[in-house]
Design an enzyme around this catalytic site. Structure first.
Site, PDB file in Angstrom:
ATOM      1  N   GLY A 269       0.828  -1.205   0.000  1.00  0.00           N
ATOM      2  CA  GLY A 269       0.000   0.000   0.000  1.00  0.00           C
ATOM      3  C   GLY A 269       0.856   1.245   0.000  1.00  0.00           C
ATOM      4  CG  ASN A 273      10.782   4.809   1.812  1.00  0.00           C
ATOM      5  OD1 ASN A 273      11.229   3.710   2.097  1.00  0.00           O
ATOM      6  ND2 ASN A 273       9.935   5.000   0.820  1.00  0.00           N
ATOM      7  CG  HIS A 305      -0.154   2.705   8.620  1.00  0.00           C
ATOM      8  ND1 HIS A 305      -0.665   1.692   9.397  1.00  0.00           N
ATOM      9  CD2 HIS A 305       1.064   2.273   8.213  1.00  0.00           C
ATOM     10  CE1 HIS A 305       0.218   0.696   9.448  1.00  0.00           C
ATOM     11  NE2 HIS A 305       1.273   1.032   8.740  1.00  0.00           N
ATOM     12  CD  GLU A 306       2.847   3.885   5.219  1.00  0.00           C
ATOM     13  OE1 GLU A 306       4.018   3.747   5.566  1.00  0.00           O
ATOM     14  OE2 GLU A 306       2.042   2.921   5.156  1.00  0.00           O
ATOM     15  CD  GLU A 328       4.116  -2.080   9.534  1.00  0.00           C
ATOM     16  OE1 GLU A 328       3.117  -1.339   9.546  1.00  0.00           O
ATOM     17  OE2 GLU A 328       5.130  -1.831   8.860  1.00  0.00           O
TER      18      GLU A 328
END
Ligand SMILES: [Zn+2]
Length: 848
Positions: A269, A273, A305-306, A328
């Site tokens: 998804g 980074n 989320h990222e 996660e």
């Protein structure tokens, strides 16, 4: 020296700083690299071992503290993805500078440093290069200590065409044209100390939005030319969540800028980074005016989320892959916290129940696994990117947060992040911080959930003046021994007696406990609020009391759990299917989207196992539930309704027109779709996916042509995937064959093809053709598709619910084991076993 495991690097040489210069050649699909690594040699060595895969080495040298240069030679170990640099002289302890010249390939497998292609606004095909390193693919782009605990500073330089954009983790320091070459050198600032799997290089034509300041850093969204107008929504939630997290964690954003970048070909998804988060296009680019609420929620979720990972994962990183859940589960938990704060009207924690249920569905299998387990070889980590790490992990954190209190929990998280910033941590470090800050026994409670597989079924009975609560492991399949495992179960009780309601929290640690009840109990709920990761089974009398006040006494989440737990116990043959159908009969008045979602999912399961005669009676029965619900909601949007109600209308119409095969619904859906084709504003946007699904389900060759054209000329990533997946929902054999061919002939991106295949395996009309096709093209699929997608594609086999097909499926996978996901394959096969067992158990039901 002790014998080293071939998959772990020796720790006698430690990297501190990498200076990496890469020159990609997009047309030739290669790149050249020059790299300096500042290392500390801890013991005298004549060899330095690093990770490298598909790289070629041209020159190796190392410069000592006194300026002396020692030349080296390289020995490659392809199997273990390592390179050993051997030196003619011993390197004594101290700081050394390792210099390496190497070259590599830009691959098409969506990992390492890879190529992605797309059509530009002029219709011409263009190429870009991007990276995807987690878990162990940085070694395909540059030789490195590719383990999360070897954190270092990275200074990157990319040499690219003058017109190209180059993006990396840190801000651009300068761009220098290289006279006469048509190229420029783009030099980036130093990163923070971080793991190799978080490094990123992106090269190609990109357009960025005007940056907004968020959390103290400029944030922008980047996409290939012609798509910038789809970036605003992501930029809004990106800015909000970055600021939100810096407040929640009480630590400033650790990077110096943040780019959110959409990549046309992308295996997962998104990827966190640091400072350069990459996304598949559907997870970032969206037209706010046309997309459904669910599509917008997906973008908001993934972006949050990222962004949460910038702290949880990037600033503080797991020591080794066994701790992946720390990254996660937390990012998934924090994504809910942020999206819930951003749009409370979406009731994000309520819809999280659907994710929790998906995790429980896998966790009730014999082939489940603990959230954390020992990982030896790094490839074993590949199997950890699943619902147990993400959704079960996030669920047990939510349960803990609710038990400890949200603020106390947050303070523990702040302590943990402060203590381990720029370094690595293990699960035990998190419990230390939480216990220190909350003074509560977080470790004992959580160890039972993190290190044990499965979850309990809590049985609830009234015995005179007391309530008896007992736990045992929940399992769908009752064959074989079910191990006796005990969990520390936070029980949240709500009891109504004589019209008064009271709440009580307790911990069920033993097999059984008793709770004093007030006189004259009217009804009671166990797992009140729905945060517990366990199933509840009420005795007949307590269940009857709940059923008589479903809408008045229970929260939507609690109704969801009641239905979902009943469905689970039905599959496990602890409840009869007749009782379950009786429960969903009561839901004609239900207004909550998530409750309907679980009902519809259970109906899909039944649809897959019933034969034609059963199916006809079943469809009649569900029409009698869905139609009144839709009648109350009406087909046309009403003033003042919420977005969730609009979404529910779409779900109900979609289920009626496909699953329940309701002719009137199908006719009306086709009419509406025809109107939508003429004027896209004529239909409320949340209704469109249902109309598309119904037209496909009942569709002809002419409809197929139309949808195919829509897929090819889609205006947004969401529209593209909607029509693509609709091509797998047609029922005519020739149309199914056409779509099957598209999965291997290059027509569909390899990021989507495996999921299209899964969809056809789950389409009752197409499943047998799909299975034959998959078997015939198996090697080709393994070669073409991203590794992580193979076990996900194979989830479709749960649709092959007949005893004969099950035998064939088992035989095939015994001969063709899926090495990327042995655990997931075991789980798919067990789910198929459950479906076939149910088919046999219920073969006399629903017959006239
Ligand atoms: Zn993540």
């Amino acid at each position: 020296m002790p014998e080293q495991k071939p998959y772990r690097l020796p720790a006698n040489v430690i990297p501190e700083r990498y200076e990496i210069k890469l020159t990609p050649d997009l047309a030739a699909a290669t790149f050249a690299g020059e790299q300096k690594v500042f290392v500390q040699v801890l013991d005298p060595v004549r060899q330095i071992v690093v990770n490298a895969a598909e790289l070629q080495f041209q020159a190796i040298a190392i410069r000592g503290p006194g300026g002396e240069v020692v030349l080296g030679s390289t020995v490659l170990d392809g199997e273990n993805e390592r390179a050993a640099f051997n030196f003619a002289e011993t390197l004594n302890p101290g700081p050394w500078e390792l210099e390496i010249k190497f070259s590599g390939i830009l691959n098409d497998k969506l990992h390492g440093f890879y190529r992605s292609t797309y059509k530009g606004p002029d219709g011409q095909e263009r190429t870009l290069a991007s990276t995807q390193f987690e878990s162990t693919d940085a070694r395909r782009a540059f030789p490195c200590w590719d383990e999360p605990a070897f954190k270092a500073v990275f200074q990157v330089t990319l040499v690219v065409d003058e017109k190209s954009t180059a993006i990396s983790n840190a801000r651009t320091v300068r761009e220098t044209p290289l006279a006469g070459t048509g190229k420029k050198a783009v030099v980036f600032a130093d990163t923070i100390k971080m793991s190799t799997y978080l490094v990123a290089f992106i090269v190609g034509e990109f357009e960025g939005t005007e940056p907004v300041m968020a959390g103290g850093a400029p944030l922008r969204v980047c996409a290939v030319p012609g798509k910038r107008h789809l970036a605003k929504f992501a930029q809004d939630i990106g800015g909000f969540s970055l600021s939100f997290f810096s407040g929640y964690y009480d630590i400033a954003y650790p990077g110096d800028k943040l780019d959110l970048i959409a990549i046309p070909d992308f295996a997962s998804g998104a990827m966190e980074n640091l400072g350069a988060i990459t996304f598949r296009e559907t997870a970032l680019l969206v037209d706010e005016q046309k997309a459904t609420r669910a599509e917008l929620e997906r973008v908001a979720d993934v972006v949050s989320h990222e962004n949460a990972h910038m702290w949880f994962g990037d600033l503080v990183t797991m020591k080794w892959w066994n701790g992946l859940w720390l990254n996660e589960a937390f990012a998934t938990f924090m994504e809910m916290v942020a999206v819930d704060a951003w749009k409370p009207e979406w009731r994000r924690w309520d819809s999280f129940t659907v994710s929790r249920a998906a995790a429980m569905q896998i966790d009730g299998l014999k082939s489940t696994r603990p959230i954390e387990f020992p990982v030896e070889r790094p490839e074993e980590a590949a199997g950890m990117f699943d619902v147990l790490t993400y959704e079960k992990g996030a669920s047990v954190l939510r349960m803990l947060e609710q038990y400890l209190g949200a603020e106390a929990f947050r303070d523990g998280i702040r302590l943990y992040l402060r203590r381990h910033a720029y370094a690595n941590a293990e699960t035990t470090d998190l419990w230390d911080a939480l216990e220190e800050s909350t003074r509560q026994p977080a470790r004992a409670l959580m160890d039972s959930w993190i290190f044990q597989p499965g979850h309990p079924l809590v049985s609830v009975e009234q015995d005179g003046g007391s309530l008896v609560l007992s736990q045992r492991m929940f399992r769908y399949l009752q064959d074989g021994d079910i191990p006796e495992r005990r969990f520390h179960v936070p029980i949240f009780l709500r009891i109504a007696a004589k019209g008064k309601v009271r709440n009580q929290t307790l911990l069920l640690i033993d097999g059984q406990t008793r709770v004093d009840l007030p006189d004259e109990v009217d009804w009671l709920v166990v797992n009140a609020g729905g945060h517990g990761f366990y199933r509840v089974r009420y005795s007949g009398k307590l269940m009857a009391a709940l059923k008589s006040g479903l809408q008045s006494n229970l929260l939507p989440v609690e109704r969801f759990n009641l239905v979902n737990d009943s469905w689970a116990t039905t599959l496990a043959s602890l409840t009869s299917l007749t009782d379950y159908l009786g429960l969903i009969d009561l839901l004609r008045d239900e207004t909550d989207i998530n409750v309907w979602t679980t009902v519809i999912m259970s109906c899909h399961h039944l649809h897959r196992i019933f034969d034609d005669a059963q199916e006809r009676l079943f469809q009649e029965r569900i029409r009698a539930i869905f139609n009144p619900a839709l009648a109350r909601l009406t087909w046309l949007p009403k003033d003042g309704e919420s977005e969730l109600e609009r979404q529910l209308r779409g779900e109900l119409i979609g289920a009626l027109g496909t699953l329940a095969d309701d002719k009137a619904c199908q006719e009306r859906a086709r009419e509406l779709y025809a109107r939508y084709e003429k004027d896209p504003n004529a239909v409320e946007r949340n209704l469109v996916p249902a109309l598309v699904a119904i037209v496909a389900h009942t569709g002809s060759g002419a409809d197929y042509e139309k949808f195919y054209a829509k897929f090819k000329n889609a205006q947004t990533p969401q529209e593209e995937t909607r029509y693509l997946f609709a091509l797998g929902a047609f029922c005519q054999p020739d149309l199914i064959d056409r779509t099957l061919n598209m999965t291997v002939d290059g027509e569909v991106r390899t990021q989507n093809a495996p999921y299209l295949m899964r969809g056809i395996l789950l389409n009752k009309a197409g499943r047998e053709r799909a299975w034959s096709f998959m078997k015939a093209h198996w090697q080709e699929m393994l070669r073409r598709y991203p590794d992580n997608s193979i076990p996900r594609m194979c989830e479709g086999i749960i649709g092959l619910a007949s005893p004969e097909l099950e035998i064939d499926v088992k035989e095939f996978f015994a001969k063709h084991p899926v090495k990327q996901g042995a655990k997931q394959m075991e789980q798919h096969l067990e789910r198929l076993r459950i479906a076939v067992a149910c088919k046999e158990r219920w073969k006399e039901l629903l017959r006239q």
